[in-house]
Scaffold this motif. Structure first.
Motif, PDB file in Angstrom:
ATOM      1  N   THR B  83       6.122   3.425  -2.920  1.00 21.16           N
ATOM      2  CA  THR B  83       5.670   4.805  -2.940  1.00 21.16           C
ATOM      3  C   THR B  83       4.237   4.902  -3.460  1.00 21.16           C
ATOM      4  N   PHE B  84       3.893   4.012  -4.395  1.00 22.64           N
ATOM      5  CA  PHE B  84       2.506   3.965  -4.865  1.00 22.64           C
ATOM      6  C   PHE B  84       1.565   3.691  -3.697  1.00 22.64           C
ATOM      7  N   VAL B  85       1.882   2.649  -2.919  1.00 23.17           N
ATOM      8  CA  VAL B  85       1.013   2.307  -1.788  1.00 23.17           C
ATOM      9  C   VAL B  85       1.017   3.443  -0.770  1.00 23.17           C
ATOM     10  N   VAL B 234     -13.628   4.020  -0.137  1.00 18.89           N
ATOM     11  CA  VAL B 234     -12.318   4.213   0.486  1.00 18.89           C
ATOM     12  C   VAL B 234     -11.866   2.926   1.164  1.00 18.89           C
ATOM     13  N   LEU B 235     -12.831   2.196   1.748  1.00 20.44           N
ATOM     14  CA  LEU B 235     -12.451   0.930   2.373  1.00 20.44           C
ATOM     15  C   LEU B 235     -12.047  -0.086   1.318  1.00 20.44           C
ATOM     16  N   SER B 236     -12.735  -0.045   0.176  1.00 21.66           N
ATOM     17  CA  SER B 236     -12.444  -1.044  -0.854  1.00 21.66           C
ATOM     18  C   SER B 236     -11.102  -0.775  -1.514  1.00 21.66           C
ATOM     19  N   VAL B 237     -10.748   0.499  -1.697  1.00 23.31           N
ATOM     20  CA  VAL B 237      -9.548   0.784  -2.481  1.00 23.31           C
ATOM     21  C   VAL B 237      -8.303   0.233  -1.797  1.00 23.31           C
ATOM     22  N   HIS B 238      -8.156   0.522  -0.505  1.00 27.19           N
ATOM     23  CA  HIS B 238      -6.938   0.016   0.107  1.00 27.19           C
ATOM     24  C   HIS B 238      -7.008  -1.485   0.366  1.00 27.19           C
ATOM     25  N   SER B 239      -8.227  -2.017   0.465  1.00 21.96           N
ATOM     26  CA  SER B 239      -8.338  -3.478   0.531  1.00 21.96           C
ATOM     27  C   SER B 239      -7.821  -4.083  -0.754  1.00 21.96           C
ATOM     28  N   VAL B 240      -8.236  -3.499  -1.887  1.00 25.40           N
ATOM     29  CA  VAL B 240      -7.796  -4.020  -3.176  1.00 25.40           C
ATOM     30  C   VAL B 240      -6.277  -3.860  -3.313  1.00 25.40           C
ATOM     31  N   VAL B 241      -5.760  -2.711  -2.868  1.00 29.53           N
ATOM     32  CA  VAL B 241      -4.304  -2.521  -2.914  1.00 29.53           C
ATOM     33  C   VAL B 241      -3.620  -3.605  -2.080  1.00 29.53           C
ATOM     34  N   SER B 242      -4.200  -3.906  -0.920  1.00 27.55           N
ATOM     35  CA  SER B 242      -3.565  -4.926  -0.066  1.00 27.55           C
ATOM     36  C   SER B 242      -3.643  -6.296  -0.721  1.00 27.55           C
ATOM     37  N   TRP B 243      -4.686  -6.542  -1.516  1.00 32.18           N
ATOM     38  CA  TRP B 243      -4.814  -7.849  -2.178  1.00 32.18           C
ATOM     39  C   TRP B 243      -3.785  -8.016  -3.294  1.00 32.18           C
ATOM     40  N   ASP B 244      -3.249  -6.910  -3.797  1.00 37.66           N
ATOM     41  CA  ASP B 244      -2.125  -7.039  -4.732  1.00 37.66           C
ATOM     42  C   ASP B 244      -1.046  -7.926  -4.107  1.00 37.66           C
ATOM     43  N   PHE B 245      -0.950  -7.824  -2.795  1.00 34.83           N
ATOM     44  CA  PHE B 245       0.044  -8.621  -2.075  1.00 34.83           C
ATOM     45  C   PHE B 245      -0.579  -9.896  -1.531  1.00 34.83           C
ATOM     46  N   ALA B 246      -1.702  -9.737  -0.820  1.00 33.59           N
ATOM     47  CA  ALA B 246      -2.254 -10.867  -0.069  1.00 33.59           C
ATOM     48  C   ALA B 246      -2.694 -12.016  -0.968  1.00 33.59           C
ATOM     49  N   MET B 247      -3.029 -11.719  -2.233  1.00 28.72           N
ATOM     50  CA  MET B 247      -3.437 -12.793  -3.133  1.00 28.72           C
ATOM     51  C   MET B 247      -2.239 -13.592  -3.639  1.00 28.72           C
ATOM     52  N   GLY B 248      -1.042 -13.049  -3.454  1.00 30.23           N
ATOM     53  CA  GLY B 248       0.157 -13.789  -3.844  1.00 30.23           C
ATOM     54  C   GLY B 248       0.548 -14.743  -2.719  1.00 30.23           C
ATOM     55  N   ILE B 249       1.336 -15.751  -3.038  1.00 35.93           N
ATOM     56  CA  ILE B 249       1.677 -16.731  -1.995  1.00 35.93           C
ATOM     57  C   ILE B 249       3.035 -16.458  -1.368  1.00 35.93           C
ATOM     58  N   VAL B 250       3.514 -15.232  -1.516  1.00 31.83           N
ATOM     59  CA  VAL B 250       4.806 -14.873  -0.927  1.00 31.83           C
ATOM     60  C   VAL B 250       4.681 -14.843   0.599  1.00 31.83           C
ATOM     61  N   PRO B 251       5.620 -15.453   1.319  1.00 33.36           N
ATOM     62  CA  PRO B 251       5.548 -15.389   2.785  1.00 33.36           C
ATOM     63  C   PRO B 251       5.649 -13.939   3.249  1.00 33.36           C
ATOM     64  N   GLY B 252       4.814 -13.572   4.222  1.00 30.54           N
ATOM     65  CA  GLY B 252       4.783 -12.180   4.651  1.00 30.54           C
ATOM     66  C   GLY B 252       3.698 -11.393   3.942  1.00 30.54           C
ATOM     67  N   TRP B 253       3.153 -11.928   2.852  1.00 29.05           N
ATOM     68  CA  TRP B 253       2.080 -11.252   2.133  1.00 29.05           C
ATOM     69  C   TRP B 253       0.754 -11.989   2.270  1.00 29.05           C
ATOM     70  N   HIS B 254       0.842 -13.315   2.262  1.00 27.46           N
ATOM     71  CA  HIS B 254      -0.341 -14.140   2.094  1.00 27.46           C
ATOM     72  C   HIS B 254      -1.112 -14.239   3.407  1.00 27.46           C
ATOM     73  N   PHE B 262      -4.253  -2.729   6.089  1.00 21.34           N
ATOM     74  CA  PHE B 262      -3.864  -1.671   5.162  1.00 21.34           C
ATOM     75  C   PHE B 262      -4.781  -0.464   5.283  1.00 21.34           C
ATOM     76  N   VAL B 263      -6.075  -0.705   5.466  1.00 22.94           N
ATOM     77  CA  VAL B 263      -7.002   0.425   5.568  1.00 22.94           C
ATOM     78  C   VAL B 263      -6.669   1.259   6.804  1.00 22.94           C
ATOM     79  N   ALA B 264      -6.455   0.575   7.936  1.00 23.07           N
ATOM     80  CA  ALA B 264      -6.114   1.307   9.163  1.00 23.07           C
ATOM     81  C   ALA B 264      -4.801   2.065   8.977  1.00 23.07           C
ATOM     82  N   GLY B 265      -3.830   1.414   8.365  1.00 19.03           N
ATOM     83  CA  GLY B 265      -2.543   2.062   8.125  1.00 19.03           C
ATOM     84  C   GLY B 265      -2.681   3.270   7.222  1.00 19.03           C
TER      85      GLY B 265
END
Lengths: 177, 459
Positions: B83-85, B234-254, B262-265
């Motif tokens: 819900t945060f995202v 605005v472009l940076s904020v959702h990029s940073v939000v997406s990096w909360d996930f993408a910087m992790g090595i979880v499959p489906g995130w990395h 995320f920005v387009a979404g």
């Protein structure tokens, strides 16, 4: 002359071309410190008044650069203050600082732009609004000419030629701001 | 000598044939700020009930502990982070409309941007609740910020979560500043018609704005620079939000695609929310002259475009999972489509991919009820998109032994529901206190009144 700055005349116009013409004619006649009122920022009026570039941009630039410097300095200093050694990775990591520096550039730049705007346009304006017409917020354009004596009469005549809706004299010089 | 004002009719200008004079704008828009009717009060009561639900559920969680939420091993991020995202994403199109379209000189933004910007500020305020709710001990949330504490420990700036703190607080501050700045001339316009306590409110908030050339001169420039700062933000904020996930090595995130995806979404979902809100505003306050079908057509086209980017990102994700040949990555995406959460993924695909395809048809883009329904579908779909990305990835990561199924608890659902009430409450307040259509800026796109006919139509 000192007494020339006290008092003046305020005209309200319904039409954009009227006020632009009036500004041109008054400036040609040597009137200075004209003040226009407009319901929205109209560039024809701004050009007629001969505004130069606004110094707000300096505030934005300085604020932004301060933010960038703060971001880099703070992340670097705090990393070195308490080194977290993890897997041979550099203590001072540029990519991670970039994100913080970027956000602080925007934050400081925006706040400093706001402060700059307030200082330059002298907001908040707390003096009573005497030489003012609420219609300027709706659809009318206003033009205030600081003048007195014969100069005021001349200004009055010039303004009258451009069919203002209303002309009022400001004897007290309440407008000087 | 008469001046001839130059012809500056703007490309793509949206005509407002039913508005003839500048003062009409003040009359129509300021009338909205009048005495609220029964419907408004009913909605306020509803919103207050929702906020009570939110506070009750949160209070219960603070009292009993995080156990009342469904998040546990292996799914530590559930409805709260989803819900945060979602709300941060909603916020983004407001900035797009107010800043990006301003820089691109899209004249159709004038009628909708105030609403969109208000939506941004309130959506970030709503999103901001969720990290506080999620951290559990909300009273210690100030630990997120760098401050000189007793042991001089600083946040670990290598963590994307710390970047997120900076990004979201900056975003809130800057968008609130931008919103307030743009409102000042309109608050001054409201000041001239208000009486009593309301007049006091507008007198204070309008800062004594008189609309002089000096005020406007600096104001217009400051506005441009703020827009220029808000655009990369605005472009940076959702990029940073997406990096909360993408910087992790979880499959489906990395994945490197995450930031633009995320920005387009975000813009896709936010634009849908703008449509949802403006359709209601238009209907309730009779703003048909200001929000024409052309405005909705333009918004629908933006949704169509960002929706296609989102579709492209979905296809890329699935293709890369297959093409990588990585067993774990493949399994993760197989789980999305056919695993325990197949329903969430299919809701996402139907709402975000299939339904918006109808916007290719002009008849759909010009039908307000159709747009309203589609926008609701997209809102739902985009919430599920974040749910799928976050929950499915965590539920089925590397070791099948550690897999688990997450079921949102009643407390989590109550807080999710309450967040809409919280957002709605601020929005209801906004429609009565601030002019929901930008009065001064709208005049910039109306033809200027001329004594000598036909000399200018300015932009």
């Amino acid at each position: 002359m000192a007494d020339q700055e006290r008092g003046g005349v305020l005209a309200a116009f319904d039409y954009l071309d009227s006020i632009v013409d009036a500004i041109h004619e008054l400036r040609k006649a040597g009137y200075k410190s004209l003040r226009a009122y407009m319901p929205y920022p109209d560039h024809h009026i701004e050009e007629a008044l001969g505004h130069g570039p606004s110094p707000v941009r300096v505030w934005t630039l300085v604020g932004g650069l301060t933010g960038a410097a703060t971001g880099f300095a703070f992340t670097t200093w705090s990393a070195m203050d308490w080194p977290l050694v993890t897997g041979g990775m550099p203590i001072v990591s540029i990519p991670t600082s970039v994100v913080i520096a970027f956000e602080l550039t925007i934050l400081f730049g925006a706040l400093s732009t706001l402060i700059g705007l307030f200082i330059l346009s002298r907001l908040p304006y707390v003096k009573p609004m005497i030489v003012y017409d609420p219609e300027f917020m709706a659809g009318r354009f206003g033009l205030y000419v600081p003048a007195s004596g014969a100069r005021l009469d001349d200004a009055w005549r010039i303004l009258e030629r451009h069919e203002p809706v209303q002309i009022t004299e400001d004897r007290e010089g309440a407008h000087v701001a | 000598m008469a001046t001839v004002l130059e012809e500056t009719a703007e490309r793509g200008a949206v005509p407002h044939p039913d508005i003839t004079r500048y003062s009409d704008v003040n009359r129509d828009i300021l009338a909205i700020l009048g005495r609220p009717g029964f419907g408004w009060w009913a909605l306020v009561v509803l919103a207050a009930a929702g906020i009570a639900l939110l506070l009750g559920a949160w209070g219960w969680q603070l009292y009993r502990g995080m156990g009342v939420a469904g998040i546990t091993k292996p799914v530590g991020w559930g409805v709260y982070i989803t819900t945060f995202v979602f709300w941060v994403g909603i916020a983004h199109s407001g900035t797009l409309v107010s800043a990006v379209l301003f820089l691109f000189r899209a004249p159709w933004r004038q009628s909708i941007y105030r609403t969109a910007e208000a939506m941004t500020v309130f959506a970030v305020m709503t999103a901001g609740l969720f990290p506080l709710i999620h951290v559990g001990r909300a009273w210690l949330a100030y630990w997120l910020f760098p401050y000189p504490n007793s042991r001089f420990l600083w946040p670990n700036f290598r963590s994307p979560l710390v970047w997120d703190v900076f990004a979201v607080t900056t975003y809130f501050t800057v968008s609130a500043t931008f919103f307030y700045l743009g409102t000042i001339p309109d608050l001054a316009a409201a000041r001239e018609q208000a009486v009593g306590l309301r007049k006091k409110f507008y007198q204070i908030t309008s800062l004594g704005w008189r609309g002089t050339d000096r005020e406007w001169h600096h104001f217009s420039k400051a506005y441009i620079y703020l827009a220029a700062l808000a655009t990369p933000l605005v472009l940076s904020v959702h990029s940073v939000v997406s990096w909360d996930f993408a910087m992790g090595i979880v499959p489906g995130w990395h994945a490197t695609i995450f930031a633009p995806y995320f920005v387009a979404g975000a813009i896709f979902s936010g634009m849908a929310m703008v449509i949802t809100l403006t359709v209601v505003l238009r209907k309730v306050f009779g703003l048909e002259a200001y929000l024409t079908t052309k405005h909705f057509d333009a918004m629908a086209k933006l949704i169509l475009m960002t929706g296609l980017i989102v579709l492209y990102a979905y296809l890329t994700e699935f293709f890369m999972a297959w093409y990588s040949g990585e067993e774990i990555e493949r399994t993760s995406f197989w789980q999305r489509l056919f695993g325990s959460y197949w329903w969430a993924t299919w809701i996402m695909l139907v709402c975000n991919v299939l339904v918006p395809l109808m916007l290719w048809f002009k008849r759909v883009r010009h039908s307000i009820p159709a747009l309203f329904v589609i926008s609701i579908f997209i809102n739902i779909g985009m919430w599920f998109e974040r749910f799928v990305i976050i929950v499915v990835s965590l539920a089925t990561d590397y070791i099948p032994f550690a897999w688990g199924v997450y079921r949102p608890s009643v407390v989590e659902m109550a807080i999710l529901l309450g967040s809409f009430a919280w957002f709605g409450f601020w929005f209801l307040l906004f429609t009565r206190l601030l002019p929901p259509v930008a009065i001064a800026e709208l005049k910039e796109v109306l033809p200027a009144p001329m004594r000598r006919k036909g000399v200018a139509h300015h932009g």
